[in-house]
Write an enzyme that holds these catalytic residues in place. Structure first.
Site, PDB file in Angstrom:
ATOM      1  NE  ARG A  36       7.392  -4.613   1.659  1.00 39.19           N
ATOM      2  CZ  ARG A  36       7.415  -3.944   2.796  1.00 39.19           C
ATOM      3  NH1 ARG A  36       8.025  -4.428   3.860  1.00 39.19           N
ATOM      4  NH2 ARG A  36       6.826  -2.784   2.893  1.00 39.19           N
ATOM      5  NE  ARG A  40       4.040  -4.179   7.281  1.00 42.26           N
ATOM      6  CZ  ARG A  40       4.381  -3.131   6.543  1.00 42.26           C
ATOM      7  NH1 ARG A  40       4.281  -1.905   7.039  1.00 42.26           N
ATOM      8  NH2 ARG A  40       4.817  -3.276   5.312  1.00 42.26           N
ATOM      9  NE  ARG A  61      10.200  -1.148  10.523  1.00 45.96           N
ATOM     10  CZ  ARG A  61       9.736  -0.773   9.332  1.00 45.96           C
ATOM     11  NH1 ARG A  61       9.754   0.504   8.986  1.00 45.96           N
ATOM     12  NH2 ARG A  61       9.278  -1.659   8.476  1.00 45.96           N
ATOM     13  NE  ARG A 104       4.842  -0.394  -3.225  1.00 40.09           N
ATOM     14  CZ  ARG A 104       4.572  -0.161  -1.940  1.00 40.09           C
ATOM     15  NH1 ARG A 104       3.600   0.644  -1.602  1.00 40.09           N
ATOM     16  NH2 ARG A 104       5.287  -0.743  -0.999  1.00 40.09           N
TER      17      ARG A 104
HETATM   18  P1  AMP Z   1       3.651  -0.678   2.128  1.00 37.57           P
HETATM   19  O1  AMP Z   1       3.010  -0.680   3.468  1.00 37.57           O
HETATM   20  O2  AMP Z   1       3.426   0.582   1.359  1.00 37.57           O
HETATM   21  O3  AMP Z   1       5.092  -1.097   2.142  1.00 37.57           O
HETATM   22  O4  AMP Z   1       2.890  -1.817   1.270  1.00 37.57           O
HETATM   23  C1  AMP Z   1       2.824  -3.150   1.698  1.00 37.57           C
HETATM   24  C2  AMP Z   1       2.421  -4.045   0.543  1.00 37.57           C
HETATM   25  O5  AMP Z   1       1.146  -3.639   0.029  1.00 37.57           O
HETATM   26  C3  AMP Z   1       3.335  -3.989  -0.660  1.00 37.57           C
HETATM   27  O6  AMP Z   1       4.472  -4.841  -0.508  1.00 37.57           O
HETATM   28  C4  AMP Z   1       2.417  -4.443  -1.766  1.00 37.57           C
HETATM   29  O7  AMP Z   1       2.212  -5.841  -1.728  1.00 37.57           O
HETATM   30  C5  AMP Z   1       1.096  -3.795  -1.389  1.00 37.57           C
HETATM   31  N1  AMP Z   1       0.964  -2.455  -1.969  1.00 37.57           N
HETATM   32  C6  AMP Z   1       0.887  -1.251  -1.311  1.00 37.57           C
HETATM   33  N2  AMP Z   1       0.750  -0.243  -2.166  1.00 37.57           N
HETATM   34  C7  AMP Z   1       0.740  -0.780  -3.406  1.00 37.57           C
HETATM   35  C8  AMP Z   1       0.646  -0.243  -4.705  1.00 37.57           C
HETATM   36  N3  AMP Z   1       0.548   1.089  -4.899  1.00 37.57           N
HETATM   37  N4  AMP Z   1       0.664  -1.095  -5.752  1.00 37.57           N
HETATM   38  C9  AMP Z   1       0.766  -2.415  -5.588  1.00 37.57           C
HETATM   39  N5  AMP Z   1       0.878  -3.000  -4.378  1.00 37.57           N
HETATM   40  C10 AMP Z   1       0.866  -2.205  -3.295  1.00 37.57           C
END
Ligand code: AMP
Length: 262
Positions: free
Chosen positions: A150, A139, A127, A88
């Site tokens: 985000r 969530r 959603r 990311r």
């Molecule tokens: P996601 O389900 O991929 O949208 O991730 C949910 C949350 O997990 C994100 O908003 C971040 O807080 C954390 N997160 C997931 N993947 C990463 C990553 N590669 N680097 C940093 N934080 C992450």
């Protein structure tokens, strides 16, 4: 096959990853899922990131890189994996490059799901409304305010990865706003194309063929029985013809003296 699915939250990475899991037998490695599981289990990592995740910010690179490196070494990831939500940031992408090299692995493709941000916000808000209407639990980071944060984190820290992977030559882009089956079809076509264009490099890197390497030095390779000789021998055996096949008159043809008969 080893892939990265790249796109903002709500772009459909999870849905497309599930399709690829079913189609190619890969494992989906979602850092978001792994971090949520750590939070739920109350592990030290979970306690460290719970608050960050609830705010919609990014967790520290070293934490995420560490969990990915552990995960890719597990037996189910040997056949291939899809990284969903990782890398990311550019430092995470650089760590991933080094990590893959350490383990003798390489990426086959990075698939970018291109989306329109305003349509995306509407999609995620509907959603959220549907999940609430079903009486299901949301969530912690599923609310409009966190969603905007985000998306901002994606724009600032993750979007530069598009240029990073374009430079590496592994990037393919698909229209993430198309209907789900159409996006899946576009991804499949992109993977076929990535495989086709990657082939010359793979062939060049292929190890030497084993038979050549194992034959003792100086020893000629065994002669293959040609397709022409075998049927003649089989026919003589079948008809009970025990005569020896006529010897070739090579010497006579060459005008050399014949060897005396024994
Ligand atoms: P996601 O389900 O991929 O949208 O991730 C949910 C949350 O997990 C994100 O908003 C971040 O807080 C954390 N997160 C997931 N993947 C990463 C990553 N590669 N680097 C940093 N934080 C992450």
């Amino acid at each position: 096959m080893r892939l990265i699915l790249l796109g903002p939250p709500g772009a459909g990475k999870g849905t497309q990853a599930q399709h690829l899991v079913a189609k190619y037998g890969l494992v989906q490695l979602s850092t978001g899922d792994m971090l949520r599981a750590a939070v739920k289990a109350g592990t030290p990592i979970g306690r460290q990131v719970a608050d960050i995740m609830a705010r919609g910010a990014l967790c520290p690179d070293d934490v995420v890189v560490g969990i990915v490196e552990d995960r890719i070494q597990q037996p189910d990831a040997r056949k291939g994996f899809i990284l969903d939500g990782f890398p990311r940031t550019v430092p995470q992408a650089e760590s991933l490059d080094q990590m893959l090299e350490r383990h003798g692995l390489a990426l086959d493709a990075v698939v970018e799901l291109r989306v329109d941000e305003s349509a995306l916000i509407k999609r995620i808000e509907s959603r959220i409304a549907q999940t609430k209407a079903r009486g299901e639990k949301l969530r912690d980071d599923d609310n409009p305010e966190v969603l905007h944060r985000r998306l901002a984190a994606y724009r600032e820290q993750t979007a530069p990865l598009i240029a990073y992977y374009r430079r590496h030559g592994t990037l393919c882009s698909v229209d993430g706003m198309a209907p789900i089956p159409e996006v899946a079809a576009q991804i499949e076509r992109a993977l076929v194309e990535a495989e086709r264009t990657a082939k010359p490099a793979k062939r060049a890197a292929a190890p030497p063929r084993r038979r050549t390497a194992k034959r003792p030095a100086g020893k000629a390779p065994a002669r293959r029985r040609t397709a022409k000789k075998a049927p003649a021998r089989a026919l003589r055996r079948k008809t009970g013809d025990r005569r020896k096949p006529a010897r070739r008159r090579t010497a006579a043809r060459k005008g050399l003296p014949r060897r005396p008969r024994a």
